[in-house]
Scaffold this motif. Structure first.
Motif, mmCIF file in Angstrom:
data_model
loop_
_atom_site.group_PDB
_atom_site.id
_atom_site.type_symbol
_atom_site.label_atom_id
_atom_site.label_comp_id
_atom_site.label_asym_id
_atom_site.label_seq_id
_atom_site.Cartn_x
_atom_site.Cartn_y
_atom_site.Cartn_z
ATOM 1 N N ASN A 123 -0.616 -4.154 3.078
ATOM 2 C CA ASN A 123 -1.207 -4.047 1.768
ATOM 3 C C ASN A 123 -2.254 -5.524 1.800
ATOM 4 O O ASN A 123 -1.871 -6.311 2.232
ATOM 5 C CB ASN A 123 -0.059 -4.101 0.706
ATOM 6 N N VAL A 124 -2.921 -5.412 0.720
ATOM 7 C CA VAL A 124 -3.470 -6.440 0.043
ATOM 8 C C VAL A 124 -3.381 -6.817 -1.289
ATOM 9 O O VAL A 124 -3.301 -5.921 -1.918
ATOM 10 C CB VAL A 124 -5.085 -6.684 0.720
ATOM 11 N N THR A 125 -3.566 -8.024 -1.839
ATOM 12 C CA THR A 125 -3.584 -8.365 -3.090
ATOM 13 C C THR A 125 -4.966 -8.218 -3.619
ATOM 14 O O THR A 125 -5.870 -8.399 -2.709
ATOM 15 C CB THR A 125 -2.879 -9.718 -3.333
ATOM 16 N N GLU A 126 -5.049 -8.140 -4.797
ATOM 17 C CA GLU A 126 -6.257 -8.171 -5.439
ATOM 18 C C GLU A 126 -7.556 -9.297 -5.051
ATOM 19 O O GLU A 126 -8.383 -9.181 -4.713
ATOM 20 C CB GLU A 126 -6.336 -7.909 -6.890
ATOM 21 N N PRO A 127 -6.776 -10.448 -5.330
ATOM 22 C CA PRO A 127 -7.633 -11.666 -4.918
ATOM 23 C C PRO A 127 -8.046 -11.686 -3.429
ATOM 24 O O PRO A 127 -9.133 -11.920 -3.059
ATOM 25 C CB PRO A 127 -6.671 -12.864 -5.166
ATOM 26 N N TRP A 165 -9.135 -9.830 9.792
ATOM 27 C CA TRP A 165 -8.020 -9.701 9.325
ATOM 28 C C TRP A 165 -8.150 -8.061 8.521
ATOM 29 O O TRP A 165 -7.002 -7.775 8.665
ATOM 30 C CB TRP A 165 -8.102 -10.814 7.920
ATOM 31 N N ILE A 166 -9.031 -7.935 8.303
ATOM 32 C CA ILE A 166 -9.166 -6.495 7.874
ATOM 33 C C ILE A 166 -8.738 -5.234 8.713
ATOM 34 O O ILE A 166 -7.872 -4.416 8.663
ATOM 35 C CB ILE A 166 -10.335 -6.121 7.365
ATOM 36 N N ALA A 167 -9.031 -5.481 9.915
ATOM 37 C CA ALA A 167 -8.847 -4.494 11.155
ATOM 38 C C ALA A 167 -7.279 -4.566 11.406
ATOM 39 O O ALA A 167 -6.646 -3.708 11.535
ATOM 40 C CB ALA A 167 -9.623 -5.129 12.517
ATOM 41 N N VAL A 168 -6.807 -6.033 11.475
ATOM 42 C CA VAL A 168 -5.171 -6.142 11.830
ATOM 43 C C VAL A 168 -4.353 -5.261 10.565
ATOM 44 O O VAL A 168 -3.547 -4.481 10.878
ATOM 45 C CB VAL A 168 -4.839 -7.305 11.858
ATOM 46 N N LYS A 169 -4.941 -5.652 9.291
ATOM 47 C CA LYS A 169 -4.097 -4.980 8.307
ATOM 48 C C LYS A 169 -4.297 -3.276 8.251
ATOM 49 O O LYS A 169 -3.193 -2.725 7.814
ATOM 50 C CB LYS A 169 -4.618 -5.557 6.975
ATOM 51 N N ALA A 170 -5.481 -2.898 8.522
ATOM 52 C CA ALA A 170 -5.803 -1.516 8.653
ATOM 53 C C ALA A 170 -5.037 -0.742 9.631
ATOM 54 O O ALA A 170 -4.074 0.188 9.476
ATOM 55 C CB ALA A 170 -7.223 -1.260 8.688
ATOM 56 N N GLU A 174 -15.282 -0.338 4.740
ATOM 57 C CA GLU A 174 -14.577 1.181 4.529
ATOM 58 C C GLU A 174 -13.090 1.135 4.849
ATOM 59 O O GLU A 174 -12.169 1.485 3.835
ATOM 60 C CB GLU A 174 -15.260 2.131 5.651
ATOM 61 N N LEU A 175 -12.842 -0.035 5.776
ATOM 62 C CA LEU A 175 -11.335 -0.165 5.995
ATOM 63 C C LEU A 175 -10.897 -0.880 4.777
ATOM 64 O O LEU A 175 -9.508 -0.437 4.449
ATOM 65 C CB LEU A 175 -11.092 -0.810 7.139
ATOM 66 N N LEU A 176 -11.484 -1.859 4.253
ATOM 67 C CA LEU A 176 -10.826 -2.794 3.356
ATOM 68 C C LEU A 176 -10.554 -1.607 1.973
ATOM 69 O O LEU A 176 -9.626 -1.888 1.604
ATOM 70 C CB LEU A 176 -11.994 -3.849 3.080
ATOM 71 N N ASP A 177 -11.656 -0.813 1.672
ATOM 72 C CA ASP A 177 -11.508 -0.075 0.480
ATOM 73 C C ASP A 177 -10.396 0.960 0.730
ATOM 74 O O ASP A 177 -9.964 1.474 -0.063
ATOM 75 C CB ASP A 177 -12.816 0.983 0.443
ATOM 76 N N GLY A 178 -9.900 1.290 2.034
ATOM 77 C CA GLY A 178 -8.896 2.246 2.179
ATOM 78 C C GLY A 178 -7.509 1.505 2.260
ATOM 79 O O GLY A 178 -6.330 2.107 2.331
ATOM 80 N N LEU A 179 -7.335 0.147 2.266
ATOM 81 C CA LEU A 179 -6.193 -0.609 2.136
ATOM 82 C C LEU A 179 -5.184 -0.482 0.854
ATOM 83 O O LEU A 179 -6.098 -0.617 -0.335
ATOM 84 C CB LEU A 179 -6.302 -2.091 2.263
ATOM 85 N N LEU A 216 2.653 -14.031 10.275
ATOM 86 C CA LEU A 216 4.061 -13.136 10.016
ATOM 87 C C LEU A 216 4.441 -13.045 8.596
ATOM 88 O O LEU A 216 4.958 -12.181 8.300
ATOM 89 C CB LEU A 216 4.889 -14.008 10.938
ATOM 90 N N ALA A 217 4.617 -14.269 8.137
ATOM 91 C CA ALA A 217 5.091 -14.300 6.692
ATOM 92 C C ALA A 217 4.385 -13.471 5.712
ATOM 93 O O ALA A 217 4.829 -12.657 4.988
ATOM 94 C CB ALA A 217 5.350 -16.047 6.379
ATOM 95 N N ASN A 218 2.812 -13.464 5.982
ATOM 96 C CA ASN A 218 2.038 -12.752 4.967
ATOM 97 C C ASN A 218 2.289 -11.115 5.299
ATOM 98 O O ASN A 218 2.240 -10.356 4.677
ATOM 99 C CB ASN A 218 0.662 -13.234 5.219
ATOM 100 N N ALA A 219 2.270 -11.025 6.627
ATOM 101 C CA ALA A 219 2.692 -9.623 7.132
ATOM 102 C C ALA A 219 4.106 -8.945 6.342
ATOM 103 O O ALA A 219 4.168 -7.933 5.783
ATOM 104 C CB ALA A 219 2.930 -9.279 8.380
ATOM 105 N N TRP A 220 5.167 -9.807 6.437
ATOM 106 C CA TRP A 220 6.299 -9.407 5.834
ATOM 107 C C TRP A 220 6.026 -9.088 4.214
ATOM 108 O O TRP A 220 6.699 -8.321 3.809
ATOM 109 C CB TRP A 220 7.219 -10.743 5.901
#
Length: 256
Positions: free
Chosen positions: A237-241, A227-232, A85-90, A165-169
């Motif tokens: 953002n996430v990329t399509e791949p 990974w999903i929990a942190v990004k949420a 659910e979290l992933l779908d919301g990103l 960190l760079a991915n977060a940037w």
């Protein structure tokens, strides 16, 4: 300093199983996705005891009851359904520019009570850790879930930022304040920091899950959930791949 380190180690041992993910739970609840609650191993979980792979105990921490590979799970992760659910919301978006990026924009390993965040993670994730007067571990063992190895020299252990960190940037942190970036880089509440072998961490670099995954395939489910929990929690953002790979990893969770 030694007294502070000893107090920290005692607190970590008492609270190890109940390691909180307050920020993640709030993010899940805000997204309306807390269908099963944050999955946190309680006192009756198999994770209530330290991993069995420390040198003093023998055995293989990656070996399950049936002899199959089963790395120990981090304490507290969103349940697979909640993670989906979290992933779908990103927000799905192309990676942003690296212009202006520097690790210095994410001040990390801040100090508290005489111990840096790095030292605190080493104390939290290690077994039988002994420190000097500066809170630096002088002995102990650390199981690295990424490569399935146990290390006995703290110098061979890195503290991985699950979301680099760079991915977060590139995912939105370029617009944050330095204070928020500092909080992200030193987050001890969520599953953002993990002690792992330095070589496997260096192989990861700043790559996302569609580009790099832990060599221990059985860890893929937990890695995706973290990974999903942190990004949420940080609204990155996430990329399509990246989104597709995370979804595929969640498919491996089974009844986790």
């Amino acid at each position: 300093m030694r007294d502070a380190a000893e107090q920290l180690k005692r607190a970590v041992r008492v609270e190890r199983v109940g390691w909180r993910l307050a920020g993640i739970c709030l993010a899940v609840a805000a997204a309306g996705a807390l269908t099963g609650g944050c999955q946190s191993e309680g006192a009756d979980s198999s994770d209530s005891a330290p991993p069995s792979g420390s040198p003093s105990e023998g055995g293989d921490p990656s070996e399950g009851a049936d002899g199959s590979s089963s790395p120990p799970s981090p304490e507290g992760l969103p349940a697979p359904d909640d993670a989906r659910e979290l992933l779908d919301g990103l927000t799905v978006a192309e990676q942003r520019s690296m212009t202006g990026y520097s690790r210095d924009r994410f001040p990390h390993w801040t100090s508290e009570d005489g111990c840096t965040v790095r030292q605190r993670v080493l104390l939290r994730d290690g077994e039988d850790v002994v420190t000097d007067d500066d809170c630096q571990p002088t002995s102990g063992s650390w199981y690295s879930a990424y490569d399935g190895e146990t290390y006995t020299d703290a110098g061979d252990v890195d503290i991985d930022h699950i979301v680099p960190l760079a991915n977060a940037w590139r995912s939105g942190a370029d617009e944050w304040t330095d204070e928020r970036r500092e909080a992200f880089a030193n987050d001890l509440e969520g599953p953002q920091l993990l002690a792992v072998g330095d070589r496997v961490n260096q192989s990861k670099g700043d790559q996302s899950p569609d580009q790099w995954l832990p060599p221990v395939e059985a860890y893929g489910c937990d890695y995706a959930r973290a990974w999903i929990a942190v990004k949420a929690a940080y609204e990155l953002n996430v990329t399509e791949p990246e989104q597709r790979e995370l979804g595929a990893l969640l498919d491996t969770c089974g009844g986790a």
